[in-house]
Design an enzyme around this catalytic site. Structure first.
Site, PDB file in Angstrom:
ATOM      1  N   PHE A 128       1.080  -1.943   0.495  1.00 28.02           N
ATOM      2  CA  PHE A 128       0.845   0.034   0.031  1.00 28.02           C
ATOM      3  C   PHE A 128       0.961   1.278  -0.143  1.00 28.02           C
ATOM      4  O   PHE A 128       1.837   1.366   0.547  1.00 28.02           O
ATOM      5  CB  PHE A 128      -0.381   0.477   1.102  1.00 28.02           C
ATOM      6  CG  PHE A 128      -1.715   1.305   1.150  1.00 28.02           C
ATOM      7  CD1 PHE A 128      -3.283   0.564   0.666  1.00 28.02           C
ATOM      8  CD2 PHE A 128      -1.685   2.073   1.798  1.00 28.02           C
ATOM      9  CE1 PHE A 128      -4.035   1.646   0.318  1.00 28.02           C
ATOM     10  CE2 PHE A 128      -2.803   3.740   1.946  1.00 28.02           C
ATOM     11  CZ  PHE A 128      -3.752   2.855   1.381  1.00 28.02           C
ATOM     12  N   ASP A 200       2.184  -4.634   8.525  1.00 28.13           N
ATOM     13  CA  ASP A 200       1.492  -3.902   8.616  1.00 28.13           C
ATOM     14  C   ASP A 200       0.559  -4.468   8.548  1.00 28.13           C
ATOM     15  O   ASP A 200       0.016  -5.642   7.937  1.00 28.13           O
ATOM     16  CB  ASP A 200       1.697  -2.906   6.691  1.00 28.13           C
ATOM     17  CG  ASP A 200       0.551  -2.349   6.863  1.00 28.13           C
ATOM     18  OD1 ASP A 200      -0.528  -2.123   7.773  1.00 28.13           O
ATOM     19  OD2 ASP A 200       0.751  -1.329   5.803  1.00 28.13           O
ATOM     20  N   TYR A 225     -10.558   1.266  10.909  1.00 28.44           N
ATOM     21  CA  TYR A 225     -11.455   1.002  10.483  1.00 28.44           C
ATOM     22  C   TYR A 225     -11.860   0.080   9.479  1.00 28.44           C
ATOM     23  O   TYR A 225     -13.206   0.322   8.550  1.00 28.44           O
ATOM     24  CB  TYR A 225     -11.460   2.841   9.634  1.00 28.44           C
ATOM     25  CG  TYR A 225     -10.279   3.056   8.999  1.00 28.44           C
ATOM     26  CD1 TYR A 225     -10.536   2.640   8.012  1.00 28.44           C
ATOM     27  CD2 TYR A 225      -8.834   3.711   9.791  1.00 28.44           C
ATOM     28  CE1 TYR A 225      -9.224   3.084   6.956  1.00 28.44           C
ATOM     29  CE2 TYR A 225      -7.967   4.055   8.782  1.00 28.44           C
ATOM     30  CZ  TYR A 225      -8.449   4.026   7.913  1.00 28.44           C
ATOM     31  OH  TYR A 225      -7.078   3.836   6.944  1.00 28.44           O
ATOM     32  N   LYS A 226     -10.933  -0.959   8.918  1.00 24.85           N
ATOM     33  CA  LYS A 226     -12.046  -1.139   7.963  1.00 24.85           C
ATOM     34  C   LYS A 226     -12.300  -2.685   8.662  1.00 24.85           C
ATOM     35  O   LYS A 226     -13.478  -2.780   9.339  1.00 24.85           O
ATOM     36  CB  LYS A 226     -10.413  -2.093   7.014  1.00 24.85           C
ATOM     37  CG  LYS A 226      -9.545  -1.152   7.095  1.00 24.85           C
ATOM     38  CD  LYS A 226      -7.859  -1.243   5.947  1.00 24.85           C
ATOM     39  CE  LYS A 226      -7.226   0.453   4.961  1.00 24.85           C
ATOM     40  NZ  LYS A 226      -6.371   0.140   4.851  1.00 24.85           N
ATOM     41  N   ARG A 374     -12.145  -5.207  -6.355  1.00 22.80           N
ATOM     42  CA  ARG A 374     -11.950  -5.880  -5.182  1.00 22.80           C
ATOM     43  C   ARG A 374     -13.212  -6.024  -4.143  1.00 22.80           C
ATOM     44  O   ARG A 374     -14.323  -5.166  -4.121  1.00 22.80           O
ATOM     45  CB  ARG A 374     -10.712  -4.710  -4.097  1.00 22.80           C
ATOM     46  CG  ARG A 374     -10.289  -5.547  -3.310  1.00 22.80           C
ATOM     47  CD  ARG A 374      -9.177  -4.518  -3.075  1.00 22.80           C
ATOM     48  NE  ARG A 374     -10.050  -2.875  -2.165  1.00 22.80           N
ATOM     49  CZ  ARG A 374      -8.926  -2.324  -1.283  1.00 22.80           C
ATOM     50  NH1 ARG A 374      -8.378  -2.480  -0.998  1.00 22.80           N
ATOM     51  NH2 ARG A 374      -9.862  -1.060  -1.218  1.00 22.80           N
TER      52      ARG A 374
HETATM   53  C1  LIG Z   1      -5.423   0.989   4.800  1.00 23.00           C
HETATM   54  C2  LIG Z   1      -4.180   1.163   5.079  1.00 23.00           C
HETATM   55  C3  LIG Z   1      -3.592   1.993   4.949  1.00 23.00           C
HETATM   56  C4  LIG Z   1      -3.427   3.146   5.452  1.00 23.00           C
HETATM   57  O1  LIG Z   1      -3.484   3.904   5.966  1.00 23.00           O
HETATM   58  P1  LIG Z   1      -3.180   5.338   6.980  1.00 23.00           P
HETATM   59  O2  LIG Z   1      -2.154   5.974   7.843  1.00 23.00           O
HETATM   60  O3  LIG Z   1      -4.816   4.276   7.805  1.00 23.00           O
HETATM   61  O4  LIG Z   1      -4.136   6.680   6.075  1.00 23.00           O
HETATM   62  C5  LIG Z   1      -2.760   2.072   5.467  1.00 23.00           C
HETATM   63  N1  LIG Z   1      -1.202   0.815   4.947  1.00 23.00           N
HETATM   64  C6  LIG Z   1      -2.331  -0.373   4.191  1.00 23.00           C
HETATM   65  C7  LIG Z   1      -1.508  -1.586   4.376  1.00 23.00           C
HETATM   66  C8  LIG Z   1      -3.295  -0.230   4.306  1.00 23.00           C
HETATM   67  O5  LIG Z   1      -3.939  -1.097   3.603  1.00 23.00           O
END
Ligand SMILES: *Cc1c(COP(=O)(O)O)cnc(C)c1O
Length: 415
Positions: A128, A200, A225-226, A374
């Site tokens: 990401f 992560d 939040y996911k 997705r």
């Molecule tokens: C959603 C996501 C993020 C988001 O990071 P934020 O700092 O909350 O915006 C980071 N890493 C991964 C792998 C994600 O899927």
């Protein structure tokens, strides 16, 4: 051959089916995007009322003590810790995943500075992007000749690990493909070469069982939040193995991480525990809502959820092949359970427009470049019939070429 009746039968036998009643989902919507923004727990409204009206409105500043606001990041961290194999007081909820990556990366690099030749940070090209951006920013800031080595395939990791590797940053589940790393095996490979590892967990926390201590991980960060359903932009989690908690001062040395915040000292002394990863005053309203989502998980267990998730994703893959064959869909999510997270991704040259056409029908998934449709499969609130219906909608969109309509072609800000 899977039939609708078969899906109904599976739903009738599903021991987790009743958990859906704890979520507020709009009528007629099949929500396949809980991996991006989890659904709203019904209790979230009561919780917000309590925090805003009672704790803030009535008790005012007393709530830092009376309502436990001061300890909230650690108290919630311990609850989430139960889902990821953390020990007491190894986890906090705070800041964003991006910021938490910066903090644990600084710690990991700080620990590795006793080995001056270890100058490589390894990550996946398909990470990401925020992870790569944060690593870049950190390297530029410290300006000590670190280099970022990107790998193209998860299986390539072992050949890049060597005596120059300082830190490995990996997504446990890839946000695009849904590839799931074998955490324990990868930790062993990294440690065998003297590297530290940061996981992560954004796409795996609340989706697959995780055992951070059992797998001998070093650091982890992740979203609430996911899959955890904490609400839009709710603060992230951060986990540090006990062996590293006091090994290094992370550089965002704000007063919340001080050993004695109310001593109002002139200089910084970090707390001798995971609180040192807090920086400044926390977003209490948003953070409080995280608990409603996490409490639902504590009514079941991750093994049971994983079982259901794998059955649902198996059924989704099978139905895509059974109902939508010949329409140019290519599965990019691994079929082996060992390497599959809880979302299914398929490529299609018109993926963006197809997703828009599905959303117009109330089937909410999302789109990621390049060409990736997705479909998030959250076992807490999806049924086998939901999967059946979602695939029927997709089939109709493909058969009738509904996606070609002009209103589905324009890119919006968030895809
Ligand atoms: C959603 C996501 C993020 C988001 O990071 P934020 O700092 O909350 O915006 C980071 N890493 C991964 C792998 C994600 O899927």
């Amino acid at each position: 051959m899977i039939t609708f009746e078969q899906c109904q039968q599976w739903d009738a036998e599903d021991e987790l089916a009743n958990l859906k009643s704890q979520f507020d989902l709009p009528q007629g919507v099949i929500y396949l995007d809980g991996n991006s923004l989890g659904a709203k727990p019904i209790k979230a409204m009561d919780c917000a009322q309590q925090v805003i009206n009672q704790q803030w409105g009535t008790d005012l500043i007393n709530s830092w003590n009376k309502a436990g606001w001061w300890d909230l990041p650690v108290r919630l961290g311990n609850k989430i810790g139960q889902l990821v194999g953390a020990r007491e007081n190894e986890t906090v909820v705070t800041d964003t995943t991006s910021m938490n990556l910066f903090k644990v990366l600084a710690t990991a690099i700080g620990i590795q500075q006793q080995h001056p030749t270890r100058k490589t940070i390894i990550a996946e090209r398909d990470s990401f992007p925020t992870d790569l951006y944060m690593i870049e920013g950190f390297m530029a800031l410290i300006n000590q000749g670190y280099k970022l080595q990107l790998i193209d395939q998860p299986e390539d990791l072992p050949q890049y690990l060597d005596e120059q590797t300082a830190v490995v940053v990996l997504s446990h589940v890839n946000y695009r493909t849904g590839y799931l790393h074998d955490m324990a095996a990868v930790n062993q490979q990294a440690h065998a070469q003297g590297a530290l590892i940061i996981w992560d967990l954004c796409h795996s926390i609340g989706a697959v069982p995780i055992d951070l201590n059992g797998s001998n991980s070093d650091f982890a960060i992740g979203c609430t939040y996911k899959y955890l359903n904490g609400g839009p932009g709710s603060p992230a989690m951060l986990w540090v193995h006990s062996r590293y908690q006091t090994a290094f001062n992370q550089p965002l040395s704000g007063w919340w991480g001080h050993a004695k915040p109310f001593a109002m000292d002139v200089s910084y002394t970090p707390a001798d525990n995971v609180r040192r990863y807090l920086c400044g005053t926390q977003p209490i309203v948003s953070m409080s809502l995280v608990e409603c989502g996490v409490d639902i998980f504590l009514q079941t267990d991750m093994q049971a959820l994983r079982q259901k998730s794998l059955r649902l994703t198996d059924v989704l893959i099978q139905l895509l092949e059974q109902e939508c064959a010949g329409y140019d869909l290519t599965l990019i999510t691994p079929r082996e359970h060992l390497h599959r997270g809880s979302h299914i991704s398929v490529r299609h040259p018109h993926g963006y427009a197809i997703v828009q056409a599905l959303i117009a029908r109330g089937v909410i998934g999302d789109y990621r470049e390049p060409e990736v449709i997705r479909l998030g499969v959250t076992p807490l609130y999806l049924s086998f019939c939901d999967i059946w219906q979602a695939v029927q909608h997709l089939k109709q969109v493909l058969v009738s070429q509904e996606w070609a309509q002009p209103q589905f072609q324009t890119r919006r800000q968030v895809t």
